[in-house]
Design an enzyme around this catalytic site. Sequence first.
Site, PDB file in Angstrom:
ATOM      1  CG  ASP A 153      -2.284   0.606   0.958  1.00 45.73           C
ATOM      2  OD1 ASP A 153      -2.319   1.825   0.706  1.00 45.73           O
ATOM      3  OD2 ASP A 153      -3.303  -0.094   1.013  1.00 45.73           O
ATOM      4  CG  HIS A 223      -5.233   3.772   0.612  1.00 42.31           C
ATOM      5  ND1 HIS A 223      -4.829   2.462   0.453  1.00 42.31           N
ATOM      6  CD2 HIS A 223      -6.455   3.856   0.026  1.00 42.31           C
ATOM      7  CE1 HIS A 223      -5.764   1.783  -0.185  1.00 42.31           C
ATOM      8  NE2 HIS A 223      -6.767   2.602  -0.462  1.00 42.31           N
ATOM      9  CB  SER A 561      -8.944   0.373  -0.411  1.00 49.52           C
ATOM     10  OG  SER A 561      -8.319   0.443  -1.660  1.00 49.52           O
TER      11      SER A 561
END
Length: 772
Positions: A153, A223, A561
Amino acid sequence: MKLTHNFSFLLLLLLVHMSSKHILASKDSSSYVVYFGAHSHVGEITEDAMDRVKETHYDFLGSFTGSRERATDAIFYSYTKHINGFAAHLDHDLAYEISKHPEVVSVFPNKALKLHTTRSWDFLGLEHNSYVPSSSIWRKARFGEDTIIANLDTGVWPESKSFRDEGLGPIPSRWKGICQNQKDATFHCNRKLIGARYFNKGYAAAVGHLNSSFDSPRDLDGHGSHTLSTAAGDFVPGVSIFGQGNGTAKGGSPRARVAAYKVCWPPVKGNECYDADVLAAFDAAIHDGADVISVSLGGEPTSFFNDSVAIGSFHAAKKRIVVVCSAGNSGPADSTVSNVAPWQITVGASTMDREFASNLVLGNGKHYKGQSLSSTALPHAKFYPIMASVNAKAKNASALDAQLCKLGSLDPIKTKGKILVCLRGQNGRVEKGRAVALGGGIGMVLENTYVTGNDLLADPHVLPATQLTSKDSFAVSRYISQTKKPIAHITPSRTDLGLKPAPVMASFSSKGPSIVAPQILKPDITAPGVSVIAAYTGAVSPTNEQFDPRRLLFNAISGTSMSCPHISGIAGLLKTRYPSWSPAAIRSAIMTTATIMDDIPGPIQNATNMKATPFSFGAGHVQPNLAVNPGLVYDLGIKDYLNFLCSLGYNASQISVFSGNNFTCSSPKISLVNLNYPSITVPNLTSSKVTVSRTVKNVGRPSMYTVKVNNPQGVYVAVKPTSLNFTKVGEQKTFKVILVKSKGNVAKGYVFGELVWSDKKHRVRSPIVVKL
């Protein structure tokens, strides 16, 4: 039809030219991945062995360039551990020549990929009001203790409380990873965050020289910290977002160890991650000793041998590592699902029973409930003029841009002091509010379209705002158009629990059928992916916009996600509870115990109040407490996947190189519908009948299972035998499923049913998908 090396390469070039996204990527970069398949290392992989591999890569490319020195300069990654290949700067003609070499499995451009909680674990039944019952998978699986979960990520914010190591013992001795902080003295690992690496050479090959700020696994986006903490974050009490959603944040495997592999960087033309970096991270994570790899990113569906995530996942599966991937955020259109390899677990996104409600109150007294996480509120009960944003259009702006509230599209004179109604779509939802605020607006109402229906996302808006369903949006627009002086008030956000119906499929969640392998139902499963609260970065605002000065250590984000790491955390629990289980057995346990019902109860719906199908949710919504005791599992091994590739059209020589061993396709080749998957998909029932074979393994007590079938419309399904008697753990039984078109059938397209084995204690369910 067999896919030869030349054909595979030409097909890839065709796909590149068909996709504007890929045209941009290939114009920006002349970098390629040259993939040789698996390594044949024997025993422990030493530094000398990896150096020898690197030398062979230089020699190989040098044989094409005429100079080993030029080859050394061109190669920026050598994959030397489990994945065999390299990434290099090449021109198109040279890449094509290399693709014809018999030792090469594939050559593909260094394509760009996209990045695709306090309440969710309560909603999934692992706890109730902070109490963990004895039936919880958390108790049975020791909270995922010492399982190692890797995350590909944007990196990690190591200072987050989600990654503190209080109460954890020594790092498991099998761990071989590192904390790559040589150029970032502020970055530290511990007994929880046991490893961190960064990979940016593929990104640099596409965008150019990078400064020293890129030499760190630190998360500057948010994220990666969010997804990693969702999978395995520690318990952190007192977490809220602007006072909403207060509770204890935690991950699915809160006692697991975690490792961050930073492969995604600031967006370039909407893309953050590159194939070359993703492959390098997979190679490292496999070697480091990960048990589960979580991948919340993906690209356009493509051939498995040209797909970095599919390739990396296969090599992980060879080492019995579970790989969990997001399905993508390109819904609600059909055939948008990505990460569709049968050796991956692919996850869609759905809602949970919590919402951050904010009402729009009109001057006529009508109330419409929306959702928002605005950090500011209007004065109590004070009403303001409300107008459609298109009527506040700036002189040189288009009507559509004004309707969408794009930056610069609104006239400040018309906007000042008003609540504007903006249409959802194209530009960012928070950006729309920014445009209204810059024009002097006092608040914003975000209207859903018919396509997004009831799909409401709570965003941290920069002004008082709320988002409404398409039905309520229509009512508000009608009020504005029919009222001489329309006025409205937006109430402050509040947290509501026990929402019904839940779950509902998110409109953005990518859907099947798979265009790469329609015989495999994808996604496999759905999990919470809307307004999930988890750890964040201290480097940027909750909106990730430069204009926003706010900072949060936890944030609410939506997307597949976010649903992906829920399944990664659950896979970690199952890995702890059953360390000898294969990745396929773990996937089977998750799929066959899922539910297709919401909390009303009724069939799970999509965002437009229609009954959702397996192309949205796969086997259904995950039920972790049932997954820990599935009764039976559908197991698969590497040989099964290789035979599947044979039947898909890849030739035996390619597959042998891909797998790293001499491999002979079974003769006759297996039918694609006979891969021992927990779902049954027949993409073309044109003949009089199709017979499907499946084998189940007993992982519970001795028991007698009987079958029940709900037939798809227009299809008659027979199962032989109708009962299976198991006398011991590990015993396997095979059964046949015969599908026949019903006489007088008028159904067309895809139809859906189910097959359930039950011993009155376990319910082992498989969706049936048939195209007529």
